[in-house]
Design a protein around this motif. Structure first.
Motif, PDB file in Angstrom:
ATOM      1  N   ASN A   8       0.823  -1.218   0.000  1.00  0.00           N
ATOM      2  CA  ASN A   8       0.000   0.000   0.000  1.00  0.00           C
ATOM      3  C   ASN A   8       0.851   1.260   0.000  1.00  0.00           C
ATOM      4  N   TRP A   9       2.156   1.122  -0.155  1.00  0.00           N
ATOM      5  CA  TRP A   9       3.051   2.263  -0.063  1.00  0.00           C
ATOM      6  C   TRP A   9       2.819   3.238  -1.203  1.00  0.00           C
ATOM      7  N   SER A  10       2.703   4.498  -0.853  1.00  0.00           N
ATOM      8  CA  SER A  10       2.669   5.551  -1.866  1.00  0.00           C
ATOM      9  C   SER A  10       4.076   6.088  -2.088  1.00  0.00           C
ATOM     10  N   ASN A  11       4.974   5.821  -1.134  1.00  0.00           N
ATOM     11  CA  ASN A  11       6.327   6.348  -1.169  1.00  0.00           C
ATOM     12  C   ASN A  11       7.238   5.438  -0.351  1.00  0.00           C
ATOM     13  N   ALA A  12       8.501   5.391  -0.708  1.00  0.00           N
ATOM     14  CA  ALA A  12       9.489   4.650   0.070  1.00  0.00           C
ATOM     15  C   ALA A  12      10.636   5.593   0.412  1.00  0.00           C
ATOM     16  N   VAL A  13      10.953   5.690   1.688  1.00  0.00           N
ATOM     17  CA  VAL A  13      12.008   6.574   2.177  1.00  0.00           C
ATOM     18  C   VAL A  13      13.098   5.716   2.804  1.00  0.00           C
ATOM     19  N   LEU A  14      14.340   5.940   2.377  1.00  0.00           N
ATOM     20  CA  LEU A  14      15.486   5.206   2.897  1.00  0.00           C
ATOM     21  C   LEU A  14      16.230   6.083   3.895  1.00  0.00           C
ATOM     22  N   VAL A  15      16.438   5.578   5.101  1.00  0.00           N
ATOM     23  CA  VAL A  15      17.123   6.310   6.164  1.00  0.00           C
ATOM     24  C   VAL A  15      18.406   5.556   6.487  1.00  0.00           C
ATOM     25  N   ASP A  24      23.146   8.547  17.929  1.00  0.00           N
ATOM     26  CA  ASP A  24      22.586   7.967  19.150  1.00  0.00           C
ATOM     27  C   ASP A  24      21.232   8.577  19.460  1.00  0.00           C
ATOM     28  N   GLY A  25      20.335   8.538  18.478  1.00  0.00           N
ATOM     29  CA  GLY A  25      18.996   9.111  18.633  1.00  0.00           C
ATOM     30  C   GLY A  25      18.964  10.486  18.009  1.00  0.00           C
ATOM     31  N   GLY A  26      18.515  11.472  18.764  1.00  0.00           N
ATOM     32  CA  GLY A  26      18.520  12.848  18.292  1.00  0.00           C
ATOM     33  C   GLY A  26      17.186  13.337  17.760  1.00  0.00           C
ATOM     34  N   PHE A  27      16.175  12.459  17.713  1.00  0.00           N
ATOM     35  CA  PHE A  27      14.879  12.857  17.171  1.00  0.00           C
ATOM     36  C   PHE A  27      13.764  12.428  18.111  1.00  0.00           C
ATOM     37  N   GLY A  28      12.573  12.898  17.829  1.00  0.00           N
ATOM     38  CA  GLY A  28      11.421  12.574  18.661  1.00  0.00           C
ATOM     39  C   GLY A  28      11.249  13.591  19.766  1.00  0.00           C
ATOM     40  N   PRO A  29      10.206  13.424  20.583  1.00  0.00           N
ATOM     41  CA  PRO A  29       9.904  14.401  21.628  1.00  0.00           C
ATOM     42  C   PRO A  29      11.015  14.568  22.668  1.00  0.00           C
ATOM     43  N   LYS A  30      11.682  13.473  23.026  1.00  0.00           N
ATOM     44  CA  LYS A  30      12.750  13.555  24.023  1.00  0.00           C
ATOM     45  C   LYS A  30      14.141  13.519  23.405  1.00  0.00           C
ATOM     46  N   LEU A  39       9.990   9.289  12.515  1.00  0.00           N
ATOM     47  CA  LEU A  39       9.140   9.615  11.370  1.00  0.00           C
ATOM     48  C   LEU A  39       7.916   8.710  11.325  1.00  0.00           C
ATOM     49  N   ARG A  40       8.122   7.416  11.551  1.00  0.00           N
ATOM     50  CA  ARG A  40       6.984   6.492  11.544  1.00  0.00           C
ATOM     51  C   ARG A  40       5.967   6.869  12.618  1.00  0.00           C
ATOM     52  N   LYS A  41       6.471   7.228  13.782  1.00  0.00           N
ATOM     53  CA  LYS A  41       5.577   7.590  14.879  1.00  0.00           C
ATOM     54  C   LYS A  41       4.863   8.915  14.612  1.00  0.00           C
ATOM     55  N   GLN A  42       5.585   9.899  14.090  1.00  0.00           N
ATOM     56  CA  GLN A  42       5.019  11.224  13.805  1.00  0.00           C
ATOM     57  C   GLN A  42       3.908  11.135  12.756  1.00  0.00           C
ATOM     58  N   HIS A  44       2.197   8.397  12.025  1.00  0.00           N
ATOM     59  CA  HIS A  44       1.288   7.305  12.371  1.00  0.00           C
ATOM     60  C   HIS A  44       1.313   6.210  11.313  1.00  0.00           C
ATOM     61  N   LEU A  45       2.517   5.814  10.904  1.00  0.00           N
ATOM     62  CA  LEU A  45       2.687   4.749   9.916  1.00  0.00           C
ATOM     63  C   LEU A  45       2.909   3.427  10.627  1.00  0.00           C
ATOM     64  N   LYS A  46       2.265   2.411  10.104  1.00  0.00           N
ATOM     65  CA  LYS A  46       2.509   1.068  10.610  1.00  0.00           C
ATOM     66  C   LYS A  46       3.744   0.512   9.933  1.00  0.00           C
ATOM     67  N   LYS A  47       4.247  -0.598  10.428  1.00  0.00           N
ATOM     68  CA  LYS A  47       5.376  -1.261   9.792  1.00  0.00           C
ATOM     69  C   LYS A  47       4.862  -2.209   8.710  1.00  0.00           C
ATOM     70  N   GLY A  48       5.723  -2.503   7.775  1.00  0.00           N
ATOM     71  CA  GLY A  48       5.392  -3.492   6.768  1.00  0.00           C
ATOM     72  C   GLY A  48       4.736  -2.924   5.529  1.00  0.00           C
ATOM     73  N   ARG A  49       4.313  -3.829   4.656  1.00  0.00           N
ATOM     74  CA  ARG A  49       3.805  -3.416   3.353  1.00  0.00           C
ATOM     75  C   ARG A  49       2.378  -2.903   3.385  1.00  0.00           C
ATOM     76  N   LYS A  50       1.677  -3.024   4.503  1.00  0.00           N
ATOM     77  CA  LYS A  50       0.307  -2.530   4.591  1.00  0.00           C
ATOM     78  C   LYS A  50       0.231  -1.082   5.054  1.00  0.00           C
ATOM     79  N   ALA A  51       1.364  -0.483   5.335  1.00  0.00           N
ATOM     80  CA  ALA A  51       1.417   0.924   5.745  1.00  0.00           C
ATOM     81  C   ALA A  51       1.172   1.812   4.532  1.00  0.00           C
ATOM     82  N   ALA A  52       0.850   3.072   4.772  1.00  0.00           N
ATOM     83  CA  ALA A  52       0.610   4.023   3.685  1.00  0.00           C
ATOM     84  C   ALA A  52       1.904   4.393   2.970  1.00  0.00           C
ATOM     85  N   ALA A  53       3.006   4.385   3.688  1.00  0.00           N
ATOM     86  CA  ALA A  53       4.324   4.681   3.110  1.00  0.00           C
ATOM     87  C   ALA A  53       5.359   3.850   3.851  1.00  0.00           C
TER      88      ALA A  53
END
Length: 99
Positions: A8-15, A24-30, A39-42, A44-53
Motif C-alpha cells: 500500500n506504499w505511496s512512497n518509500a524513504v530510505l534512512v 545515538d537518537g537525536g529525534f522525537g519528543p525527548k 518519522l513512523r511515529k510522527q 502514524h505509519l505502521k510497519k510493513g507493506r500494509k502501511a501508507a508509506a
C-alpha cells in the motif's frame, strides 16, 4: 510460488542506519529516537507493506555527514536530504513528500 507481492506504499524513504547510530537518537519528543522510528511515529505509519508509506532503515548510504542523517526519497532519488539532529519532523516529512 508467488512472483509478486503488493504493498500500500505511496512512497518509500530510505534512512541511513549508520548515521542514525552515530547520532545515538537525536529525534522525537525527548530526542532519544532514531529518525526512521520518529518519522513512523510522527506520521502514524505502521510497519510493513500494509502501511501508507515505507520508512526503511538501510545499512549505509555512503555520505556520512557530521551531526546529521542521510535520507533518500525513493520517488525523487536524485536529491538526498541531510537531516540534522533535532530537526522538525513535520518539515522533514513535507520535504520528503510524506505529509
Amino acid at each position: 510460488m508467488k512472483t509478486r507481492v503488493q504493498s500500500n506504499w505511496s512512497n518509500a524513504v530510505l534512512v541511513c542506519a549508520k548515521c542514525s547510530k552515530k547520532l545515538d537518537g537525536g529525534f522525537g519528543p525527548k530526542g532519544k529516537q532514531s529518525l526512521g522510528k520518529a518519522l513512523r511515529k510522527q506520521l502514524h505509519l505502521k510497519k510493513g507493506r500494509k502501511a501508507a508509506a515505507g520508512v526503511l532503515d538501510v545499512k549505509c548510504l555512503g555520505v556520512c555527514p557530521r551531526g546529521a542523517v542521510t535520507v533518500v526519497n525513493g520517488a525523487a532519488s536524485r536529491e538526498w536530504l541531510l537531516v540534522p539532529a533535532g530537526a522538525d519532523l513535520d518539515t522533514v516529512a513535507g520535504e520528503l513528500g510524506l505529509s
